[in-house]
Write an enzyme that holds these catalytic residues in place. Structure first.
Site, PDB file in Angstrom:
ATOM      1  N   CYS A 109       0.800  -1.234   0.000  1.00 15.46           N
ATOM      2  CA  CYS A 109       0.000   0.000   0.000  1.00 15.46           C
ATOM      3  C   CYS A 109       0.827   1.276   0.000  1.00 15.46           C
ATOM      4  O   CYS A 109       0.659   2.123  -0.878  1.00 15.46           O
ATOM      5  CB  CYS A 109      -0.940   0.026   1.195  1.00 15.46           C
ATOM      6  SG  CYS A 109      -2.162  -1.263   1.121  1.00 15.46           S
TER       7      CYS A 109
HETATM    8  C1  UDX Z   1      -0.503   0.546   5.653  1.00 22.90           C
HETATM    9  C2  UDX Z   1      -1.276   1.526   6.548  1.00 22.90           C
HETATM   10  O1  UDX Z   1      -0.697   1.525   7.859  1.00 22.90           O
HETATM   11  C3  UDX Z   1      -2.747   1.154   6.585  1.00 22.90           C
HETATM   12  O2  UDX Z   1      -3.468   2.098   7.360  1.00 22.90           O
HETATM   13  C4  UDX Z   1      -3.288   1.125   5.167  1.00 22.90           C
HETATM   14  O3  UDX Z   1      -4.639   0.780   5.146  1.00 22.90           O
HETATM   15  C5  UDX Z   1      -2.480   0.155   4.336  1.00 22.90           C
HETATM   16  O4  UDX Z   1      -1.089   0.515   4.371  1.00 22.90           O
HETATM   17  P1  UDX Z   1       0.550  -1.882   5.960  1.00 22.90           P
HETATM   18  O5  UDX Z   1       1.104  -1.725   4.590  1.00 22.90           O
HETATM   19  O6  UDX Z   1      -0.119  -3.180   6.292  1.00 22.90           O
HETATM   20  O7  UDX Z   1      -0.532  -0.735   6.272  1.00 22.90           O
HETATM   21  O8  UDX Z   1       1.755  -1.729   6.981  1.00 22.90           O
HETATM   22  P2  UDX Z   1       2.334  -0.627   7.968  1.00 22.90           P
HETATM   23  O9  UDX Z   1       2.283  -1.171   9.329  1.00 22.90           O
HETATM   24  O10 UDX Z   1       1.774   0.694   7.727  1.00 22.90           O
HETATM   25  O11 UDX Z   1       3.887  -0.615   7.527  1.00 22.90           O
HETATM   26  C6  UDX Z   1       4.269  -0.254   6.209  1.00 22.90           C
HETATM   27  C7  UDX Z   1       5.767  -0.168   6.099  1.00 22.90           C
HETATM   28  O12 UDX Z   1       6.282   0.920   6.853  1.00 22.90           O
HETATM   29  C8  UDX Z   1       6.524  -1.420   6.586  1.00 22.90           C
HETATM   30  O13 UDX Z   1       7.560  -1.706   5.677  1.00 22.90           O
HETATM   31  C9  UDX Z   1       7.083  -0.982   7.921  1.00 22.90           C
HETATM   32  O14 UDX Z   1       8.266  -1.665   8.268  1.00 22.90           O
HETATM   33  C10 UDX Z   1       7.365   0.504   7.670  1.00 22.90           C
HETATM   34  N1  UDX Z   1       7.398   1.302   8.909  1.00 22.90           N
HETATM   35  C11 UDX Z   1       6.267   1.479   9.658  1.00 22.90           C
HETATM   36  C12 UDX Z   1       8.586   1.900   9.323  1.00 22.90           C
HETATM   37  O15 UDX Z   1       9.623   1.758   8.663  1.00 22.90           O
HETATM   38  N2  UDX Z   1       8.587   2.658  10.464  1.00 22.90           N
HETATM   39  C13 UDX Z   1       7.468   2.849  11.216  1.00 22.90           C
HETATM   40  O16 UDX Z   1       7.554   3.555  12.215  1.00 22.90           O
HETATM   41  C14 UDX Z   1       6.286   2.237  10.800  1.00 22.90           C
END
Ligand code: UDX
Length: 415
Positions: free
Chosen positions: A260
């Site tokens: 996403c």
């Molecule tokens: C995301 C959104 O959070 C969600 O609300 C939307 O509907 C879909 O996209 P998701 O892709 O499942 O959800 O994962 P998320 O937990 O957001 O993490 C996405 C990426 O960001 C991961 O690679 C994670 O490692 C990274 N991330 C997240 C960071 O590097 N640092 C953070 O602090 C948080």
């Protein structure tokens, strides 16, 4: 209520399962016969904690055929809108699905509500979906209603995200459409915002753009902190205590991946450019993310020469608690390692089967096998990586694994 969900992907299946659990009669439609078969045998085609348990207790009728949706009062569209070459989204699946819905509606007399849950660029529901639905003679606002309600679920916590949403956004074609969707959500305890269709579409993109901005921001701060010998995580804790900033999504590391965030950010940038506006912050958020994971390679090169060395990789999924490798930053890192002629050995608790489809040429081993390599990169913060024995190893950590600090040589990407 009688509900249909078109698309048995991550969003569609979670929505179908949760709505069935809440007592609705749910029909799920997907073009993939294999998925349909699995859902009908109460097996989840995707790995999502808690999903299979719900599927085992409810009765969802899964089908490839659209005709059963005629009995539904509400029809949710949850099909994918994948990225195209220029970052914009492809409407191929959503237009196909909408045409099939229109064909079923044509024969029906009663009022139906069509709800777009797929992530679509502002304007799509009004300018693309509604005209297709009206194409066979029915009128929006009269014969059927239309809503756009974005989904904010995260993989790994999707069931809880759906059942306990932070907010419900209802984009409505007219009041009658919005009222019907609100009645479905009446038992949810969450603030609800009713807006027009394209505002709802924009809220989804802006939510994800803000999250990516937060991540690239803290990664930039992390890159500076590393130069200054300051622990980024302590800084993040310090600023996160300010409610205006908030403590979440301030984990510095290799950046954001997944199905996403990268896709939605690119689509918003592409749409802005189409309108003639050059988004500067958003473009830099993406640029910074594209370069961040490669910093792991630069740090590694300080300690070993890559050619013919064995490099172990811990973590292949884009985040823990999923086997999803879509746009995982492990892809960028491993691709570069192979170009530099390193021998790559990788381990992930869940994602090795999916990753091996993309990289059949690397070796998949146990976590102990990874630790026997000349150097180790940590790319995903799986909990079990907190319990490995890193003593005597060379470890470059992209995810702040506390135990990894025991390594003989330890470097964090932003700390
Ligand atoms: C995301 C959104 O959070 C969600 O609300 C939307 O509907 C879909 O996209 P998701 O892709 O499942 O959800 O994962 P998320 O937990 O957001 O993490 C996405 C990426 O960001 C991961 O690679 C994670 O490692 C990274 N991330 C997240 C960071 O590097 N640092 C953070 O602090 C948080």
């Amino acid at each position: 209520m009688r509900i249909s969900v078109i698309g048995c992907g991550h969003v569609g299946l979670v929505v179908a399962a949760c709505l069935a659990k809440l007592g609705n009669k749910v029909t799920a439609v997907d073009t993939d016969g294999e998925k349909v078969k699995l859902v009908n045998t109460k097996v989840s085609p995707i790995s999502e904690p808690g999903l299979e348990e719900i599927l085992s207790k409810v009765n969802i009728e899964a089908t490839r055929d659209y005709s059963p949706i005629r009995d539904s009062e509400i029809i949710f569209i949850c099909v994918p809108t994948p990225s195209t070459e220029d970052g914009s989204i492809s409407l191929e699946y959503i237009t196909q699905a909408t045409k099939q819905i229109a064909a079923v509606l044509k024969e029906e007399k009663g009022y139906r509500l069509i709800v777009v849950k797929s992530t679509v660029i502002p304007g799509t529901t009004e300018e693309v979906i509604v005209p297709i639905l009206e194409g066979l003679g029915k009128r929006a606002g009269h014969d059927f209603g239309v809503c756009m309600t974005p989904e904010f679920l995260s993989e790994g916590s999707a069931i809880n995200d759906y059942m306990n949403p932070a907010r419900i956004i209802i984009g409505e074609y007219d009041k009658r459409s919005g009222d019907r969707l609100s009645s479905l959500y009446q038992n949810f305890n969450a603030p609800t915002l009713r807006v027009n269709l394209k505002t709802a579409e924009m809220i989804k993109y802006v939510s994800n753009a803000f999250l990516t901005t937060k991540i690239s921001f803290i990664n930039e701060i992390g890159n500076i902190c590393k130069q200054l010998g300051i622990d980024t995580y302590e800084v993040a804790k310090g600023i996160g205590l300010d409610e205006r900033i908030g403590a979440k999504f301030l984990n510095a590391g290799i950046g954001f991946g997944g199905p996403c965030l990268p896709k939605d950010l690119k689509a918003l940038i592409a749409k802005a450019r189409q309108t003639g506006y050059q988004p500067r912050i958003l473009a830099e958020v993406l640029n910074l993310n594209n370069g961040q994971a490669l910093k792991m390679i630069d740090l590694l090169k300080k300690h070993i020469s890559l050619k013919d060395s064995s490099v172990g990789v811990l973590g292949l999924s884009y985040k823990p608690q999923t086997d999803d490798v879509k746009d995982s930053l492990a892809i960028t890192v491993i691709d570069t390692l192979l170009k530099e002629r390193a021998r790559v050995k990788a381990y992930d608790p869940w994602a090795m089967p999916n990753f091996s489809k993309l990289f059949p040429q690397i070796e998949y081993v146990t976590s102990e096998g990874v630790l026997r390599c000349d150097a180790v990169l940590v790319l995903t913060e799986w909990e079990e990586f907190e319990h490995l024995d890193y003593k005597g190893k060379v470890v470059i950590d992209g995810r702040k694994i506390a135990k990894a600090k025991e390594a003989r040589i330890y470097e964090g990407i932003c700390w």
